[in-house]
Write a protein that holds these residues in place. Structure first.
Motif, PDB file in Angstrom:
ATOM      1  N   LEU A 157      16.751  -7.228  -5.879  1.00 48.78           N
ATOM      2  CA  LEU A 157      17.318  -6.299  -6.861  1.00 48.78           C
ATOM      3  C   LEU A 157      16.716  -4.913  -6.712  1.00 48.78           C
ATOM      4  N   ALA A 158      15.412  -4.867  -6.429  1.00 41.82           N
ATOM      5  CA  ALA A 158      14.739  -3.572  -6.277  1.00 41.82           C
ATOM      6  C   ALA A 158      15.291  -2.795  -5.091  1.00 41.82           C
ATOM      7  N   GLY A 159      15.921  -3.508  -4.164  1.00 41.32           N
ATOM      8  CA  GLY A 159      16.499  -2.830  -3.014  1.00 41.32           C
ATOM      9  C   GLY A 159      17.834  -2.177  -3.298  1.00 41.32           C
ATOM     10  N   VAL A 160      18.459  -2.536  -4.412  1.00 37.11           N
ATOM     11  CA  VAL A 160      19.780  -1.969  -4.731  1.00 37.11           C
ATOM     12  C   VAL A 160      19.778  -1.128  -5.990  1.00 37.11           C
ATOM     13  N   ALA A 212       7.706  -3.291  -9.850  1.00 37.52           N
ATOM     14  CA  ALA A 212       7.217  -1.910  -9.783  1.00 37.52           C
ATOM     15  C   ALA A 212       8.304  -0.959  -9.316  1.00 37.52           C
ATOM     16  N   LYS A 213       9.059  -1.354  -8.307  1.00 37.67           N
ATOM     17  CA  LYS A 213      10.109  -0.486  -7.775  1.00 37.67           C
ATOM     18  C   LYS A 213      11.229  -0.249  -8.788  1.00 37.67           C
ATOM     19  N   MET A 214      11.435  -1.214  -9.682  1.00 43.85           N
ATOM     20  CA  MET A 214      12.476  -1.051 -10.708  1.00 43.85           C
ATOM     21  C   MET A 214      11.916  -0.478 -12.011  1.00 43.85           C
ATOM     22  N   LEU A 229       0.412  -2.747  -8.606  1.00 46.73           N
ATOM     23  CA  LEU A 229      -0.352  -2.591  -9.845  1.00 46.73           C
ATOM     24  C   LEU A 229      -0.577  -1.107 -10.154  1.00 46.73           C
ATOM     25  N   SER A 230      -0.822  -0.309  -9.131  1.00 46.75           N
ATOM     26  CA  SER A 230      -1.055   1.116  -9.366  1.00 46.75           C
ATOM     27  C   SER A 230       0.216   1.797  -9.866  1.00 46.75           C
ATOM     28  N   VAL A 231       1.358   1.429  -9.298  1.00 47.11           N
ATOM     29  CA  VAL A 231       2.632   2.013  -9.728  1.00 47.11           C
ATOM     30  C   VAL A 231       2.972   1.585 -11.154  1.00 47.11           C
ATOM     31  N   MET A 232       2.624   0.349 -11.501  1.00 46.58           N
ATOM     32  CA  MET A 232       2.909  -0.164 -12.837  1.00 46.58           C
ATOM     33  C   MET A 232       1.895   0.316 -13.876  1.00 46.58           C
ATOM     34  N   GLY A 233       0.852   0.998 -13.422  1.00 49.06           N
ATOM     35  CA  GLY A 233      -0.155   1.497 -14.350  1.00 49.06           C
ATOM     36  C   GLY A 233      -1.022   0.404 -14.934  1.00 49.06           C
ATOM     37  N   CYS A 234      -1.191  -0.683 -14.176  1.00 47.87           N
ATOM     38  CA  CYS A 234      -1.989  -1.820 -14.648  1.00 47.87           C
ATOM     39  C   CYS A 234      -3.399  -1.734 -14.086  1.00 47.87           C
TER      40      CYS A 234
END
Length: 225
Positions: free
Chosen positions: A29-32, A69-71, A106-111
Motif C-alpha cells: 500500500l505504501a508503494g501506491v 512510516a511511508k504512509m 522509527l525515526s520517520v514515525m517520531g518514535c
C-alpha cells in the motif's frame, strides 16, 4: 477509485491474514499511496497485526514499520510498545537491511525507544556493521541523526572503520546522507575517513545541481578538501 473499493471489500477479510501477509499488504500500500488508509480499515488491520507481532519474522516486522512510516501512520503508544518489544527479541537474528530499515522507520514515525531497547539495538548492530552495505550504512546514520541519537564512541569507531572501507561504493545520495547526518549530530570523523569522503564527494558533485548544499555539508563535517 479502485483503491477505495479495495479498502471496502477487504475490511472483512483482514482478520484472516497471516503475519507475513499483513506486512506485505502494508508495504505494498505504501508503494501506491503516501497517506494513511481509511481509519476504520486501518484500525482493524492494526488490531489484527498487534496480535501477531511476536509471530512475525524480523524482515516482516521491518517491512510493516516501513509501510506505516511511508504512509504517515502513527499507531498509538501501546501498539508501538508492543512492536518495539517484539523487535527487541529478534535483534540477534535480524540482518543489516532489517536493522537499518527499522531505525529509519522509527525515526520517520517520531518514535523514541527507551534506553534498554537502544542499548540492545546498538549492541546487535555493532557486531554487524562490517556486513552493512553502503546504502544501509548511510540510511542507518541518517536515521540516527533524525532522531538525534548519538551512539557510543566504540560504536562510532566501528562505524567509521566499516564505512571507510566501503566509501567508494557510496552513491552521491549516500554520501550526502552521511555528511548531513554527521554534521547534524556534531560528529567529526577520523581524518583518513574525511579525506577519502571529501575526495569522492567533490569528484561526484560535478553532476549534481545542488552544489552549495554539498559543500556546506563538507564544511560542517570538518572537511577542508
Amino acid at each position: 477509485g479502485w483503491l477505495e473499493g479495495l479498502f471496502e471489500d477487504s475490511r472483512g477479510s483482514l482478520a484472516g491474514l497471516r503475519p507475513g501477509e499483513v506486512a506485505v499488504l502494508l508495504r505494498g500500500l505504501a508503494g501506491v499511496q503516501a497517506s494513511p488508509p481509511p481509519q476504520a480499515w486501518l484500525s482493524v488491520l492494526l488490531a489484527h497485526a498487534e496480535e501477531q507481532l511476536e509471530e512475525m519474522a524480523p524482515q516482516h516486522l521491518a517491512m510493516m514499520l516501513i509501510g506505516l512510516a511511508k504512509m504517515q501512520v502513527r499507531p498509538d503508544r501501546a501498539w508501538m510498545e508492543s512492536a518495539l518489544a517484539a523487535l527487541a527479541g529478534k535483534f540477534e537474528v535480524m540482518g543489516p537491511q532489517a536493522l537499518s530499515n527499522v531505525m529509519w522507520a522509527l525515526s520517520v514515525m517520531g518514535c523514541m525507544p527507551d534506553r534498554a531497547w537502544l542499548s540492545a539495538y546498538f549492541s546487535s548492530t555493532l557486531l554487524l556493521l562490517n556486513s552493512f552495505n553502503a546504502g544501509e550504512l548511510a540510511v542507518g546514520m541518517w536515521a540516527l541523526a533524525r532522531s538525534r541519537l548519538e551512539p557510543s564512541d566504540t560504536w562510532l569507531d566501528e562505524y567509521f572503520d566499516a564505512s571507510e572501507a566501503k566509501l567508494t561504493g557510496f552513491s552521491l545520495r549516500d554520501l550526502c546522507l552521511c555528511g548531513y547526518s554527521l554534521a547534524r549530530l556534531g560528529l567529526r570523523p577520523p581524518q583518513t575517513w574525511l579525506r577519502r569522503y571529501c575526495t569522492l564527494l567533490l569528484r561526484l558533485k560535478r553532476g549534481f545541481w545542488h552544489q552549495k548544499t554539498l559543500l556546506t555539508q563538507v564544511g560542517d563535517c570538518g572537511c577542508s578538501a
